[in-house]
Design an enzyme around this catalytic site. Sequence first.
Site, PDB file in Angstrom:
ATOM      1  N   ASP A 186       0.840  -1.204   0.000  1.00  0.00           N
ATOM      2  CA  ASP A 186       0.000   0.000   0.000  1.00  0.00           C
ATOM      3  C   ASP A 186       0.866   1.242   0.000  1.00  0.00           C
ATOM      4  O   ASP A 186       1.875   1.301   0.694  1.00  0.00           O
ATOM      5  CB  ASP A 186      -0.910   0.008   1.234  1.00  0.00           C
ATOM      6  CG  ASP A 186      -1.773   1.258   1.280  1.00  0.00           C
ATOM      7  OD1 ASP A 186      -2.377   1.588   0.254  1.00  0.00           O
ATOM      8  OD2 ASP A 186      -1.827   1.904   2.346  1.00  0.00           O
ATOM      9  N   GLU A 270      -1.764  -1.580  -6.051  1.00  0.00           N
ATOM     10  CA  GLU A 270      -2.918  -0.854  -6.574  1.00  0.00           C
ATOM     11  C   GLU A 270      -2.671  -0.535  -8.035  1.00  0.00           C
ATOM     12  O   GLU A 270      -1.550  -0.190  -8.413  1.00  0.00           O
ATOM     13  CB  GLU A 270      -3.068   0.480  -5.849  1.00  0.00           C
ATOM     14  CG  GLU A 270      -3.425   0.381  -4.414  1.00  0.00           C
ATOM     15  CD  GLU A 270      -3.424   1.771  -3.793  1.00  0.00           C
ATOM     16  OE1 GLU A 270      -4.389   2.091  -3.096  1.00  0.00           O
ATOM     17  OE2 GLU A 270      -2.470   2.514  -3.993  1.00  0.00           O
ATOM     18  N   ASP A 362      -2.735   2.092   7.163  1.00  0.00           N
ATOM     19  CA  ASP A 362      -1.973   1.657   5.989  1.00  0.00           C
ATOM     20  C   ASP A 362      -1.879   0.134   5.947  1.00  0.00           C
ATOM     21  O   ASP A 362      -1.973  -0.479   4.881  1.00  0.00           O
ATOM     22  CB  ASP A 362      -0.561   2.250   6.016  1.00  0.00           C
ATOM     23  CG  ASP A 362      -0.574   3.759   5.873  1.00  0.00           C
ATOM     24  OD1 ASP A 362      -1.522   4.277   5.251  1.00  0.00           O
ATOM     25  OD2 ASP A 362       0.344   4.417   6.394  1.00  0.00           O
TER      26      ASP A 362
END
Length: 398
Positions: A186, A270, A362
Site C-alpha cells: 500500500d 494498486e 496503511d
Amino acid sequence: MIFRGFTFALRPTPEQAEKFAQAAGVCRLVWNLALEQRRHHWRNYQARTGNNLNYVTQARELTALRAEVDFIREVSQTAEQYALKALDDAFRRAFKGTAAYPQPKKKGVHDAFTVNGREVAVERLNRRWGRVRLPKIGWVKLRMTRDLAGKMTEATVSLTPLGWHLSIGCKSEGEVPDVGGAVGVDRGVAVPLMLSDGTPYRLPETMALLDRRIRKAQRIASRRKRGSNRCRKAQRRVSALSAKRARIRKHWAHETTTDITRRFGTVVVERLRTKDMTKSAAGTKEAPGRNVAQKRGLNRAILNVGWHQIETMLSYKAHRVVRVDPRYTSQTCSCCGTVDSRSRESQSSFVCTACGFRANSDHNAAINILQRGNTPFVEPSIRPAMKRELPSVEIPVL
Ligand SMILES: [Zn+2]
C-alpha cells in the site's frame, strides 16, 4: 530474459569531458538534421508520393556525410546511428499516439550519446574504482559501485547536474525465480510503503533534510536578479540538490523493491491511475498539527513521482505482479469487509464501525490489496448511507 540497468558516475579527464560534449553535440546535430530532413520530406514528397523516409535510408546518408565532414567522422558511428534509431522510435511512438511529435534537441538539455554494448568494455581496478572503454574516446575512470551482471546491450553517457554518468543496459538468460508467498503493498499515508505483513518502509532521514535545503536554495535563487551570474549559480545549486534527492529516492526504491521481491514471489499493488500521478500534495484539512501535515505532504510529494518508479521496478524484479482496483481499500475493514469512511478514525488509525477491528490504516489497506489479488473483484457492500448517492436504475417493462 532478465534486463537490468547499471548507472555509474564517470570521472573523465578534462580532455575526455571535452570529447563527451563533442559526441553529445554531434549526436544532437544528427538528430536535428534527420528530423528536419523528415519534416522536409513529408512536406514535399511523402504526402504526395507516399514514399517513406526511414532509419535505413537515413543511416545510409549518415555514412556519406561521415566521408565528407571531419568532425562527424571523429565521433563513433554507432553513437550517431543510435541517434537516428532513437528518432525513428520517437516517430513511431508519435504515430501510434503514445508520445508527442519529436522536437529538435537543445544544447545543455539532456546531453547524451549511446553506443552499442559490443564496443564497450568495463574493468574493475580496485574496490572503489573501475574503468570503461568507449569507442573513439578510450578508457575513462568511473566509480565502480557494483559489478555488472549479464551481457551488455548498450551504454549511454549523459550529462546530469551531478556530472557525467554512464548507464549500461544488460541482459541475462533465465526467468525471475519464484520464492513463493504473496504480499500486498500500500502507498501509505503515515509511511510511504506498507506491506500486508505489517512491514513499513520509511524514507531515509536525509530526504527531509534535502527537501529543506532545496526549498532554501529555491528561495535564494528567486531573490536574485534574473539572468544574472549569481542567479544562474543559485539555480545550478537547486538542480544539483534536486538531482541528489532523485538519486537517493531511486536508491531507496531499489533497496525497498529488492527486499520485497526477495521475500515474496507475488506482489499485489494498486492499479495506478493517472489522476494520482498529477495530484498535488495539498489537502491538509484533516491534519492534526503542522509537522504531521508537512511530513505527510512530503511523503505524498515523493510518492507522486516515486510510485511509478517503484511499480516499474517491482514489475521487472518480482516473479509476478498483480494490479488490483484501488477503490475503497482504505475504507474497507480487512477483518469483516464493511466499507465505511468513518472507520478511518484518523490518518493513521483504522477502527471498524461494524466489528471493532483495530489496525494501522496503511496496514489495513495493504491487507485489503492482498486479498483483492487472489479474489475476483466484486463491488464492496454498500451501507445505506452510501446507497442514496447511487443513481436509481429503471427496469424496462417488457
Ligand atoms: Zn470490521
